[in-house]
Design an enzyme around this catalytic site. Structure first.
Site, PDB file in Angstrom:
ATOM      1  N   PRO A   2      46.532  44.738  40.534  1.00 13.77           N
ATOM      2  CA  PRO A   2      45.553  43.553  40.156  1.00 13.77           C
ATOM      3  C   PRO A   2      45.104  43.134  41.210  1.00 13.77           C
ATOM      4  O   PRO A   2      45.818  42.838  42.736  1.00 13.77           O
ATOM      5  CB  PRO A   2      46.767  42.612  39.867  1.00 13.77           C
ATOM      6  CG  PRO A   2      47.513  42.710  39.379  1.00 13.77           C
ATOM      7  CD  PRO A   2      47.945  44.147  39.890  1.00 13.77           C
ATOM      8  N   GLU A   3      43.830  42.727  41.387  1.00 14.63           N
ATOM      9  CA  GLU A   3      42.992  42.964  42.523  1.00 14.63           C
ATOM     10  C   GLU A   3      42.327  41.393  41.874  1.00 14.63           C
ATOM     11  O   GLU A   3      41.815  41.054  40.982  1.00 14.63           O
ATOM     12  CB  GLU A   3      42.289  43.400  42.860  1.00 14.63           C
ATOM     13  CG  GLU A   3      42.760  45.205  43.425  1.00 14.63           C
ATOM     14  CD  GLU A   3      41.454  45.887  44.029  1.00 14.63           C
ATOM     15  OE1 GLU A   3      40.556  45.514  44.576  1.00 14.63           O
ATOM     16  OE2 GLU A   3      41.818  47.767  44.359  1.00 14.63           O
TER      17      GLU A   3
END
Length: 276
Positions: A2-3
């Site tokens: 996840p960014e």
């Protein structure tokens, strides 16, 4: 992994589900995920807390409580935070369960167990999570060409590597760095000290543009988020270079190439992203 856009999506989904709810019981099934304090103290302090809001800084989430205590979380590579009815079967790789006053549960799932939790008291200085070392948010109006130059223009490192440096800009990972550099027309191997003034101007614009696009593209309903167990997002079909090695460039039809930079796969168009 996840960014920032994915973490922001989680925040927007979870905050309405948790706001005003009280944590009644806490079960830690894997002590590895608790970074601070000790597990027994962590569990005792979390019980009885009422959620007021959830904030995000870079890739970190912070759950704020009525007591002004706070729970910080970094999902790392495979972490997922879900709100699930308590009668639902507990999924594999569930490492924390917190029962809420409305009959739902907060469940933390993490296949690789790299995610971490920190519980901080209201007056406790955050010397644990690393958030104090984060650089500017990519959508901050103050993120400018001058800011980027002040941090990077003297560096001989590849610009791709520097975009992943969380002390420069917070929240950018491998996927969005590839998309940002494509949008800016900059080769991922370009050394920072070779970039021109126009490159820094364009890079500052592209960082804000692509991260905002990622947030908008990831917009899903709470039902979709839960159904996909926090792993399903809508940006994949719209990526222009990331994960598209060997496929034609969306702009010029040249085959997308992949190289290894700083131990990370980087995808780019050799025609649209000039070498410097």
């Amino acid at each position: 992994m996840p960014e920032l856009p994915e973490v922001e999506t989680a925040r927007r989904i979870l905050e309405p589900q948790l706001k005003g709810k009280t944590i009644e019981t806490v079960e830690v099934r894997n002590t590895q995920i608790i970074a601070h304090p000790q597990v027994e103290q962590f569990t005792a302090m979390l019980q009885g807390q009422t959620v007021t809001k959830i904030s995000r800084r870079g890739k970190f989430l912070t759950i704020h409580f009525k007591s002004h205590d706070r729970l910080c979380l970094h999902l790392r590579m495979t972490g997922r935070l879900l709100v699930i009815p308590e009668e639902e079967p507990v999924q594999r790789h569930t490492h924390l369960i917190a029962s809420l006053s409305d009959g739902n549960q907060i469940r933390y799932l993490d296949t690789r167990r790299f995610g971490r939790f920190w519980f901080l008291r209201s007056a406790e200085e955050d010397t644990y999570t690393g958030q104090s070392k984060l650089g500017m948010e990519p959508t901050d109006a103050a993120l400018s060409a001058d800011y980027l130059k002040s941090k990077l223009a003297h560096r001989k490192a590849a610009i791709k590597t520097m975009l992943l440096d969380q002390s420069v800009v917070a929240g950018i990972g491998n996927l969005y760095s590839d998309e940002i550099l494509f949008d800016a027309g900059i080769h991922p191997r370009a050394q920072c000290d070779t970039l021109m003034a126009a490159d820094w101007e364009q890079l500052a614009r592209s960082i804000a543009k692509i991260i905002r696009w990622g947030i908008d593209a990831d917009d899903i309903t709470p039902q979709e988020y839960l159904q996909g167990e926090g792993r399903e997002y809508r940006n994949a079909a719209h990526l222009r270079v990331y994960g598209r090695a060997g496929q034609p460039c969306v702009s010029c039809k040249t085959a997308i190439e992949r190289v290894l930079i700083g131990g990370r796969n980087s995808c780019f168009c050799p025609r649209c992203q000039r070498k410097i």
